[in-house]
Every structure is written in C-alpha cells, then in structure tokens.
Design a protein around this motif. Structure first.
Motif, PDB file in Angstrom:
ATOM      1  N   GLY A  56      -7.972 -29.948  -6.694  1.00 55.74           N
ATOM      2  CA  GLY A  56      -9.110 -29.234  -5.806  1.00 55.74           C
ATOM      3  C   GLY A  56      -8.652 -29.184  -4.354  1.00 55.74           C
ATOM      4  N   THR A  59      -6.594 -30.280 -12.996  1.00 55.35           N
ATOM      5  CA  THR A  59      -7.239 -29.684 -11.883  1.00 55.35           C
ATOM      6  C   THR A  59      -7.210 -30.114 -10.666  1.00 55.35           C
ATOM      7  N   LYS A 119     -15.275 -26.361 -13.446  1.00 58.73           N
ATOM      8  CA  LYS A 119     -16.382 -26.704 -13.384  1.00 58.73           C
ATOM      9  C   LYS A 119     -17.216 -26.630 -14.546  1.00 58.73           C
ATOM     10  N   ARG A 137     -10.486 -23.459 -10.428  1.00 60.57           N
ATOM     11  CA  ARG A 137     -11.781 -24.337 -10.131  1.00 60.57           C
ATOM     12  C   ARG A 137     -13.066 -23.971 -10.825  1.00 60.57           C
ATOM     13  N   LEU A 176     -14.044 -32.588  -9.839  1.00 61.95           N
ATOM     14  CA  LEU A 176     -12.864 -31.624 -10.486  1.00 61.95           C
ATOM     15  C   LEU A 176     -11.435 -32.203 -10.186  1.00 61.95           C
ATOM     16  N   HIS A 177     -11.336 -32.551  -8.714  1.00 56.53           N
ATOM     17  CA  HIS A 177      -9.839 -33.062  -8.422  1.00 56.53           C
ATOM     18  C   HIS A 177      -9.329 -34.277  -9.400  1.00 56.53           C
TER      19      HIS A 177
END
Length: 491
Positions: free
Chosen positions: A283, A281, A211, A207, A222-223
């Motif tokens: 989250g 990615t 970012k 993460r 991010l997710h």
C-alpha cells in the motif's frame, strides 16, 4: 525536517497527496491521504504525448485544493513529483509554469529510474518482505526494481501503463491480442537476470485487483496481503475477457472500470515473465519513497536495523510515560524462555509476543474497561508498515486475549490452537506480574512454571486465570495450581 510533510504525486491517471506527521526522529504515521482522478494524460498518447487543455485544467483545480488541505493540516514542507505523462509531454514546461503561477507549487518531473527507486525504498523500509521484484503498474509507464536482502540490485522503467494501453488498444476497440503483443515486446527490454518468486505489487491497478481478492478472503487490509501469483493471473485473464458492466459487478469502482482491463494485462504479463509465485501487495509507493528519501537522507535511505516506524509512532502517541509495558514485555519473554522445553513453540513467535506485550496497554489511554480490546484495535490498525497481515492479526489476537479468556480457534496455519493459547497465557501472566518487577521464574518439572516473588494481589489474579492454562503454576511454597484445582485455593 518539518513535523508535517505533504507529498503530491501526479500520475497519468490520478493525482494523489499523502500527508505524513512525524512523532519522533524516525517515527511517523499517515495523517491524511486524498486523490483526484485527473487523467492529465487523457488524449495525449494519440496526440504525440501532448497534454490536452481540459485535462491540464482539471489537474490544476485538484492541485489548488490539495494545497488548501495541506495548509489546513499545518503542512510545513511540500514535495510534488510528476511521472510518465509529464516527462513524455512536449508541452510539460507550460504545465509546470501554470502550476507554479496558479497553485503556488513547484513540480519536479522524475525519470523512470527515479520513479522505480522511490517505489523500491518504500518497499524496503515499509514492507515485511525485503527480497523480490517491485512491480509498479502506473498510468503511462510501469517500473520494476530487483531487491535482495534489503538491497536494490537494479531498476527499470517501461512505457506500458494502464492508461497508455487503454488509449492505444481499447478506446473504440477491443484489441486484447494487440495489447498483449505490445506489452511482450516492451518486456524484452528488461535485464535478463530479472527473476524471483516474490513480487511486491505497487500502484492503483494492482491495489484495485487486490481489493477484490482481499474482500473474497475476508481480509480487511491490503498492505502486506500475500496471494498466489497464479490467482492473480487467472483473475487478470477473466478481467480481460469481461465487459465493463461485468467489471462493475465484480466490485471495481467507477473510476477504475475503464482502465483495469489494461492494467491487469500489464500486471499479468509481468508475473508470467518474471516467473512469480507469490504477490505481496504494497500500500506504499512513490509518495512514501519521496518522503523517506528526505527523512532518511543521512542514513542511506534505510531505517536503523530493527527499527519500525509504525511501532515507534504508536508508542510515541499512546504510551503513557509511567506505562509498565516494558516490564510486561520482559516478563512475557522470560516465561516463554522458561517453558520453552515444554511448549516447543518456534522462536519466530517471540517477536510477535514481544510487540504484543509492548502494545498491550495502549488502550489504557481510553479507560480501564475493555482495555485489551482497545489496545488490540490500536495495534492492528496502527502497525501499518513492516508487518504482514498475519503478523498484525497475531499481535492483535495476543493482546485481545491477554485477560481471563482464551481463543477457541486458531486462524493461523502454522500455529496450533494450543500454541496460540500458550502465547496468550504468557502475556496474561506477564500483565499480572508486571507489578512485581523482582519476580523470578523456573520450571522444576515438565509443564510447571514456578513463580517466586509474586505479591498477594498477583496470586489472587492468577487464581482467576489458572483454570484456563495448559500448564501448571507453582509458587515458593511449592503449592501447584492447575486447571484441576479449586479456584478458591489459598496459600
């Protein structure tokens, strides 16, 4: 199951608590999330895995405050799991006893396979990508799971975590080559069939990398972020050659600077070993997995087919009982189908149009003015699980422009501006015509949408938007409205 549930995850680097609130049988949202950089494993890897006194005290302080916050939020059920640092520690039982006595919390130490499982079911249920290899780079260990079409094929855990590598190869030295060799040796323990083009990245180190990349690309979340694996590999190599002050300048937070070099090395090694082409990615991770394993314990740890918890949660919380959103969805899809031979937009966008239609009135609860903007904001921020960033952005755009104005550019590679404007137009018309549930559509000529059963107010409103449409509109009287006709035309 309790309405408000907390899950605490004690890792080698951080202790984190996630509080989830159920809105219905399967609908839920993340109510609060907090973490503390406890570093419970600090000094343990160079001392035979034995937990040191000060890190244990630091962790207990954090757990006490977690419990206080959980009580303030009305939490009725708490799960607490611990991973690599505690399962490796010869004195872990001492810590568990102190946590129960001083904090009133029962900690369950999970093995590597269980940790991989929790990460896997969180990705299967809450990510838009259902096939790939989950890669969870933790502090003491890293876990993987091979997923294919929504099924877990195998799981593995290796003793190569960011904090473990940091203490063994970077504290007081800078043995990058030694770290790489150690990681490569551990990777040889993985099953030989582990290979896939997609990686689902889990954990704090990944993460942190995402970012920085997301900020460079102007992405807010991010997710669901999708980035080429090669970009991560190049970035990770750059990090491994940088000093801590340079890492701070790159944008890494103070509590991540000393471990991101080792975390990036581990992640880069996984990507190369598996032959990954793209990284998604996630989250979500262990905490969500623990929560879902309880929530879905009677469903084989999977949501029913076609069910999305974020969509359900938004409707539970913001949709008025008298909402006409279902009718809007019905009308929008009918318009899409009626004009399909003209617009030739891919069927895959019907799903986004359907969701945008169903969420297009969420903002009514905040007031009439700027309702579309409010609805778009709630949808974009609330559709946290099960959607890619592009899908969320498209849904937001459709809702935002479901009024008199249409977008002037398309930021979606596979969707032209004309197609985007068409989809927005379908939703605009559906919102207007949703007050006329008996309306019917037909297309008597190419590029013409005939509407039968529209009321007087609906016709007036359509006159205001027809000039923006890329197709013509006709009513029962066979009058055709197009962007070439005078907006004051009557019937």
């Amino acid at each position: 199951m309790a309405k408000i549930v907390a899950v605490i995850d004690i890792g080698s680097n951080s202790a984190r608590m996630a509080i989830f609130e159920k809105t219905s049988h399967f609908g839920f949202f993340l109510l609060e999330e907090c973490k503390s950089r406890v570093r419970v494993s600090e000094g343990s890897y160079e001392n035979g895995g034995i937990l040191q006194e000060y890190p244990m005290q630091r962790t207990l302080f954090a757990l006490k405050e977690f419990m206080q916050r959980a009580k303030q939020k009305g939490v009725r059920k708490i799960f607490c799991v611990a991973t690599s640092a505690l399962r490796d520690a010869p004195n872990s039982s001492e810590f568990l006893q102190r946590a129960k006595r001083e904090c009133g919390i029962q900690i369950k130490i999970i093995d590597g396979k269980k940790e991989a499982y929790y990460g896997a079911i969180s990705c299967l249920n809450l990510s838009h990508q259902k096939s790939g290899i989950t890669i969870d780079v933790g502090g003491g260990s890293s876990e993987c799971a091979l997923l294919e079409e929504g099924k877990i094929l195998s799981m593995a855990s290796l003793d190569i975590g960011a904090i473990r590598i940091k203490e063994l190869f970077f504290d007081g030295k800078n043995d990058v080559e030694g770290a790489r060799n150690f990681i490569k040796q551990e990777l040889q323990k993985l099953p030989k069939d582990y290979s896939h083009k997609y990686a689902l990245g889990i954990g704090g180190s990944i993460r942190a990398l995402s970012k920085i990349i997301a900020k460079e690309r102007g992405v807010a979340f991010l997710h669901g972020l999708e980035v080429e694996a090669e970009y991560y590999i190049d970035f990770s190599r750059k990090i491994s050659e940088s000093h801590n002050d340079m890492l701070s300048e790159m944008g890494f937070s103070e509590d991540r600077v000393d471990s991101i070099k080792s975390g990036a090395l581990v992640f880069c090694a996984f990507l190369e070993y598996f032959g990954i082409k793209k990284v998604i990615t996630c989250g979500v991770g262990v905490r969500e997995g623990v929560f879902l394993s309880d929530l879905l314990r009677h469903c084989g740890s999977r949501f029913p087919k076609g069910f999305n918890p974020s969509l359900k949660s938004l409707l539970d919380r913001f949709e008025d009982k008298k909402s006409r959103a279902k009718e809007i969805k019905k009308q929008a899809l009918q318009i899409f189908d009626t004009l399909s031979s003209f617009h030739k937009i891919s069927e895959k966008y019907k799903a986004s149009l359907a969701i945008a239609s169903r969420l297009s009135l969420l903002g009514e609860r905040l007031g009439c003015h700027s309702q579309s903007a409010h609805s778009a904001y709630l949808a974009f921020n609330g559709l946290e699980y099960g959607f890619s960033y592009n899908e969320r952005s498209l849904i937001k755009t459709l809702i935002e422009y479901s009024g008199k104005k249409l977008p002037k550019e398309s930021r979606f590679k596979s969707l032209s501006l004309k197609e985007l404007k068409m989809l927005c137009s379908f939703l605009s018309l559906a919102k207007i015509l949703s007050y006329s549930p008996r309306v019917q559509y037909s297309s008597p000529a190419t590029g013409v949408l005939q509407i039968d059963g529209a009321g007087h107010l609906a016709r007036e409103q359509i006159l205001k938007v027809v000039k923006n449409l890329d197709f013509e509109v006709a009513f029962e009287s066979k009058n055709i409205l197009s962007n070439k006709l005078h907006p004051r035309m009557t019937f």
